[in-house]
Design an enzyme around this catalytic site. Structure first.
Site, PDB file in Angstrom:
ATOM      1  N   THR A   1       0.819  -1.214   0.000  1.00 57.02           N
ATOM      2  CA  THR A   1       0.000   0.000   0.000  1.00 57.02           C
ATOM      3  C   THR A   1       0.853   1.266   0.000  1.00 57.02           C
ATOM      4  OG1 THR A   1      -1.436   1.282   1.476  1.00 57.02           O
ATOM      5  CG2 THR A   1      -0.102  -0.369   2.522  1.00 57.02           C
ATOM      6  N   ASP A   2       0.260   2.352  -0.482  1.00 57.57           N
ATOM      7  CA  ASP A   2       0.962   3.648  -0.429  1.00 57.57           C
ATOM      8  C   ASP A   2       1.011   4.188   1.006  1.00 57.57           C
ATOM      9  OD1 ASP A   2      -1.734   4.300  -0.132  1.00 57.57           O
ATOM     10  OD2 ASP A   2      -1.750   5.861  -1.676  1.00 57.57           O
ATOM     11  N   GLU A   3       0.227   3.573   1.920  1.00 58.01           N
ATOM     12  CA  GLU A   3       0.160   4.098   3.291  1.00 58.01           C
ATOM     13  C   GLU A   3       1.491   3.946   4.033  1.00 58.01           C
ATOM     14  OE1 GLU A   3      -3.497   3.342   5.371  1.00 58.01           O
ATOM     15  OE2 GLU A   3      -4.575   2.999   3.498  1.00 58.01           O
TER      16      GLU A   3
ATOM     17  N   TYR B   1      -1.806  -0.613  10.984  1.00 59.24           N
ATOM     18  CA  TYR B   1      -1.931  -1.276   9.668  1.00 59.24           C
ATOM     19  C   TYR B   1      -0.736  -0.931   8.783  1.00 59.24           C
ATOM     20  CZ  TYR B   1      -3.244  -1.712   4.748  1.00 59.24           C
ATOM     21  OH  TYR B   1      -3.224  -1.993   3.397  1.00 59.24           O
TER      22      TYR B   1
ATOM     23  N   LYS C   1       2.349  -3.275   7.297  1.00 61.95           N
ATOM     24  CA  LYS C   1       2.632  -3.444   5.862  1.00 61.95           C
ATOM     25  C   LYS C   1       4.070  -3.003   5.565  1.00 61.95           C
ATOM     26  CE  LYS C   1       0.265  -4.662   2.948  1.00 61.95           C
ATOM     27  NZ  LYS C   1      -0.091  -6.014   2.438  1.00 61.95           N
TER      28      LYS C   1
HETATM   29  P1  NAD Z   1      -9.377  -7.649   2.298  1.00 58.81           P
HETATM   30  O1  NAD Z   1      -9.366  -7.363   3.756  1.00 58.81           O
HETATM   31  O2  NAD Z   1     -10.626  -7.432   1.524  1.00 58.81           O
HETATM   32  O3  NAD Z   1      -8.956  -9.187   2.070  1.00 58.81           O
HETATM   33  C1  NAD Z   1      -7.917  -9.804   2.764  1.00 58.81           C
HETATM   34  C2  NAD Z   1      -8.038 -11.309   2.569  1.00 58.81           C
HETATM   35  O4  NAD Z   1      -6.928 -11.932   3.244  1.00 58.81           O
HETATM   36  C3  NAD Z   1      -9.315 -11.908   3.174  1.00 58.81           C
HETATM   37  O5  NAD Z   1      -9.921 -12.796   2.244  1.00 58.81           O
HETATM   38  C4  NAD Z   1      -8.818 -12.664   4.402  1.00 58.81           C
HETATM   39  O6  NAD Z   1      -9.619 -13.815   4.707  1.00 58.81           O
HETATM   40  C5  NAD Z   1      -7.413 -13.058   3.969  1.00 58.81           C
HETATM   41  N1  NAD Z   1      -6.506 -13.283   5.104  1.00 58.81           N
HETATM   42  C6  NAD Z   1      -6.282 -12.468   6.173  1.00 58.81           C
HETATM   43  N2  NAD Z   1      -5.373 -13.021   7.001  1.00 58.81           N
HETATM   44  C7  NAD Z   1      -5.009 -14.197   6.437  1.00 58.81           C
HETATM   45  C8  NAD Z   1      -4.089 -15.226   6.811  1.00 58.81           C
HETATM   46  N3  NAD Z   1      -3.381 -15.142   7.944  1.00 58.81           N
HETATM   47  N4  NAD Z   1      -3.945 -16.289   5.986  1.00 58.81           N
HETATM   48  C9  NAD Z   1      -4.663 -16.384   4.835  1.00 58.81           C
HETATM   49  N5  NAD Z   1      -5.549 -15.444   4.445  1.00 58.81           N
HETATM   50  C10 NAD Z   1      -5.717 -14.376   5.240  1.00 58.81           C
HETATM   51  O7  NAD Z   1      -8.165  -6.819   1.701  1.00 58.81           O
HETATM   52  P2  NAD Z   1      -7.990  -6.131   0.261  1.00 58.81           P
HETATM   53  O8  NAD Z   1      -8.560  -4.778   0.312  1.00 58.81           O
HETATM   54  O9  NAD Z   1      -8.420  -7.099  -0.791  1.00 58.81           O
HETATM   55  O10 NAD Z   1      -6.411  -5.972   0.216  1.00 58.81           O
HETATM   56  C11 NAD Z   1      -5.587  -7.010  -0.292  1.00 58.81           C
HETATM   57  C12 NAD Z   1      -4.134  -6.587  -0.180  1.00 58.81           C
HETATM   58  O11 NAD Z   1      -3.927  -5.388  -0.918  1.00 58.81           O
HETATM   59  C13 NAD Z   1      -3.684  -6.298   1.254  1.00 58.81           C
HETATM   60  O12 NAD Z   1      -2.398  -6.810   1.430  1.00 58.81           O
HETATM   61  C14 NAD Z   1      -3.699  -4.776   1.335  1.00 58.81           C
HETATM   62  O13 NAD Z   1      -2.720  -4.321   2.253  1.00 58.81           O
HETATM   63  C15 NAD Z   1      -3.330  -4.401  -0.084  1.00 58.81           C
HETATM   64  N6  NAD Z   1      -3.854  -3.096  -0.547  1.00 58.81           N
HETATM   65  C16 NAD Z   1      -5.182  -2.801  -0.424  1.00 58.81           C
HETATM   66  C17 NAD Z   1      -5.651  -1.573  -0.909  1.00 58.81           C
HETATM   67  C18 NAD Z   1      -7.128  -1.215  -0.831  1.00 58.81           C
HETATM   68  O14 NAD Z   1      -7.495  -0.077  -1.173  1.00 58.81           O
HETATM   69  N7  NAD Z   1      -8.011  -2.127  -0.447  1.00 58.81           N
HETATM   70  C19 NAD Z   1      -4.769  -0.661  -1.494  1.00 58.81           C
HETATM   71  C20 NAD Z   1      -3.410  -1.004  -1.595  1.00 58.81           C
HETATM   72  C21 NAD Z   1      -2.968  -2.228  -1.124  1.00 58.81           C
HETATM   73  P1  TYD Z   2     -10.701   3.756   4.185  1.00 56.52           P
HETATM   74  O1  TYD Z   2     -11.676   3.304   3.139  1.00 56.52           O
HETATM   75  O2  TYD Z   2     -10.778   3.136   5.541  1.00 56.52           O
HETATM   76  O3  TYD Z   2      -9.249   3.618   3.544  1.00 56.52           O
HETATM   77  P2  TYD Z   2      -7.799   4.119   4.122  1.00 56.52           P
HETATM   78  O4  TYD Z   2      -7.943   4.515   5.527  1.00 56.52           O
HETATM   79  O5  TYD Z   2      -6.985   2.888   3.967  1.00 56.52           O
HETATM   80  O6  TYD Z   2      -7.385   5.240   3.231  1.00 56.52           O
HETATM   81  O7  TYD Z   2     -10.872   5.330   4.381  1.00 56.52           O
HETATM   82  C1  TYD Z   2     -10.719   6.239   3.300  1.00 56.52           C
HETATM   83  C2  TYD Z   2     -10.842   7.638   3.873  1.00 56.52           C
HETATM   84  O8  TYD Z   2     -12.194   7.817   4.351  1.00 56.52           O
HETATM   85  C3  TYD Z   2      -9.948   7.911   5.061  1.00 56.52           C
HETATM   86  O9  TYD Z   2      -9.489   9.263   5.001  1.00 56.52           O
HETATM   87  C4  TYD Z   2     -10.856   7.731   6.266  1.00 56.52           C
HETATM   88  C5  TYD Z   2     -12.199   8.166   5.733  1.00 56.52           C
HETATM   89  N1  TYD Z   2     -13.394   7.498   6.347  1.00 56.52           N
HETATM   90  C6  TYD Z   2     -14.426   8.277   6.889  1.00 56.52           C
HETATM   91  O10 TYD Z   2     -14.377   9.534   6.865  1.00 56.52           O
HETATM   92  N2  TYD Z   2     -15.497   7.630   7.431  1.00 56.52           N
HETATM   93  C7  TYD Z   2     -15.589   6.277   7.489  1.00 56.52           C
HETATM   94  O11 TYD Z   2     -16.588   5.743   8.039  1.00 56.52           O
HETATM   95  C8  TYD Z   2     -14.530   5.495   6.920  1.00 56.52           C
HETATM   96  C9  TYD Z   2     -14.570   3.990   6.952  1.00 56.52           C
HETATM   97  C10 TYD Z   2     -13.442   6.160   6.343  1.00 56.52           C
END
Ligand code: NAD
Ligand code: TYD
Length: 360
Positions: A137-139, A162, A166
């Site tokens: 992630t960019d975070e 989180y 990461k």
């Molecule tokens: P998500 O929470 O929707 O899915 C995570 C999945 O991992 C789930 O299916 C969960 O059951 C599985 N999991 C968790 N712990 C596990 C373990 N110990 N063993 C096996 N499986 C396990 O997450 P997402 O949004 O699909 O994100 C996927 C990846 O992409 C993550 O690594 C996240 O850090 C990264 N990412 C997400 C975003 C975003 O905007 N969602 C952006 C950048 C990077």
């Molecule tokens: P989120 O979807 O949790 O992603 P991330 O924190 O990984 O960027 O949140 C996106 C943005 O929205 C973040 O600035 C937090 C804000 N947010 C709210 O204002 N209200 C909410 O209920 C949630 C879940 C997020």
């Protein structure tokens, strides 16, 4: 499974599901084993509707990435060509309430997976085609002020448990390349949106609350900025990195669509009001509720995606406005999916997170 098999971890979550579905449909030469522990965020039913040809190239394994015995067995049986590692705890607010699960899944989990992949790669005589793609992630870069962008050289400065977990996992992945030569790749992507996202994250949570006429909880002043990318674009970028990326390298992936949270919520209100025939007087914007800010809330994220554009010829295909509409329509047309993921556990989470934020 044949030699063209990829191990996908966390493939029953949001991005993993989209990645598997996109890859099976666009790449008929590839087979996928999906290893997922099925936490609250994982849903194996996301693949129930695969057609017969795709279903033949897909296998689900219920298990944890920290289970070394299981990992060794899977590598031995399937001789994976590559690993695409999504499995993680992914929600910042949950990491504030319970950081330990993030240490366990994201840091220990990635470490166990690297160990198993490394042993397999060593003992199978370091096949040149093998790749370990770590999806991050960019975070990890921390927070930006109004100006500037994250590049691959921006120093790590994570704010939440989180992003700290990461960041630690990224460091382990990079160390396995530098120390042992394991052909790893890292991607750091901005906020994704699209189908199958668990309704704890901003966009799906707001869509559902608007439909159900519930308050729309915006943290702080609602002006935090995120750089939004449609999940299908992220999945295409991942395949590009997997197949064309250089081992040891990091690639930033971003949508070039910076938005304030309040702008996103206004946009969603307007899209849904039009679909639900709500009048201007009855606008869902009236549901917006400013609540207590998130602890350690990063102000702005923005990606400089020059490297992946220049070196791997990738750029997003979807315009934010169009993809947001597609996303709204997907949720409106998939209310059974939403019901199926909103277990008792989900309701407990909503209560825990939002009760404590109420402003007096
Ligand atoms: P998500 O929470 O929707 O899915 C995570 C999945 O991992 C789930 O299916 C969960 O059951 C599985 N999991 C968790 N712990 C596990 C373990 N110990 N063993 C096996 N499986 C396990 O997450 P997402 O949004 O699909 O994100 C996927 C990846 O992409 C993550 O690594 C996240 O850090 C990264 N990412 C997400 C975003 C975003 O905007 N969602 C952006 C950048 C990077
Ligand atoms: P989120 O979807 O949790 O992603 P991330 O924190 O990984 O960027 O949140 C996106 C943005 O929205 C973040 O600035 C937090 C804000 N947010 C709210 O204002 N209200 C909410 O209920 C949630 C879940 C997020």
């Amino acid at each position: 499974m044949p030699t063209n098999t990829i191990l996908v971890t966390g493939g029953a979550g949001f991005i993993g599901t989209n990645f598997i579905r996109n890859t099976l449909s666009k790449r008929p030469d590839l087979y996928i084993v999906n290893l997922d522990a099925l936490t609250y965020a994982g849903n194996p039913g996301n693949f129930n509707d695969l057609d017969a040809a795709m279903a033949k190239r897909y296998k689900f394994v219920h298990g944890d990435i920290r289970d070394t015995g299981l990992l060794q067995k899977l590598f031995k049986e399937n001789k994976f060509k590559s690993v695409v590692h999504f499995a993680a705890e992914s929600h910042v607010d949950r990491s504030i309430h319970g950081p330990e699960a993030f240490l366990e899944a994201n840091v220990e989990g990635t470490f166990r997976l690297l160990e198993a992949a490394g042993k397999y790669w060593e003992t199978s005589e370091k096949p040149e085609v093998f790749r370990f793609l770590h999806v991050s992630t960019d975070e990890v870069y921390g927070s930006l002020e109004a100006e500037g962008y994250f590049t691959e050289k921006t120093p790590y400065d994570p704010s939440s448990p989180y992003s700290a977990s990461k960041a630690a996992s990224d460091h382990f992945v990079r160390a396995y390349f530098r120390t042992y030569g394991l052909p790893t790749l890292i991607t750091n992507c901005s906020n994704n949106y699209g189908p199958y996202q668990f309704p704890e994250k901003l966009i799906p949570l707001m869509i559902l609350n608007i439909i159900e006429e519930k308050p729309l909880p915006l943290y702080g002043d609602g002006k935090n900025v995120r750089d939004w990318l449609y999940v299908a674009d992220h999945c295409d970028a991942l395949i590009r990195v997997l197949e064309k990326g250089k081992p040891g390298e990091t690639y930033n992936i971003g949508g070039g669509a910076e938005m304030k949270n309040i702008e996103i919520v206004h946009g969603l209100c307007d899209l849904l009001d039009a679909r639900l025939n709500r009048s201007v007087n009855d606008s869902s914007r009236g549901l917006i509720n400013f609540v207590e800010d998130r602890l350690g809330h990063d102000r702005r994220y923005a990606i400089d995606a020059t490297k992946i554009r220049k070196e791997l010829d990738w750029q997003p295909k979807y315009r934010f406005e169009d993809a947001l509409e597609k996303t709204v329509d997907w949720y409106m047309n998939n209310m059974e999916w939403i019901d199926s993921v909103r277990s008792g556990e989900y309701r407990k989470w909503i209560e825990l997170n939002y009760q404590s934020r109420k402003k007096e």
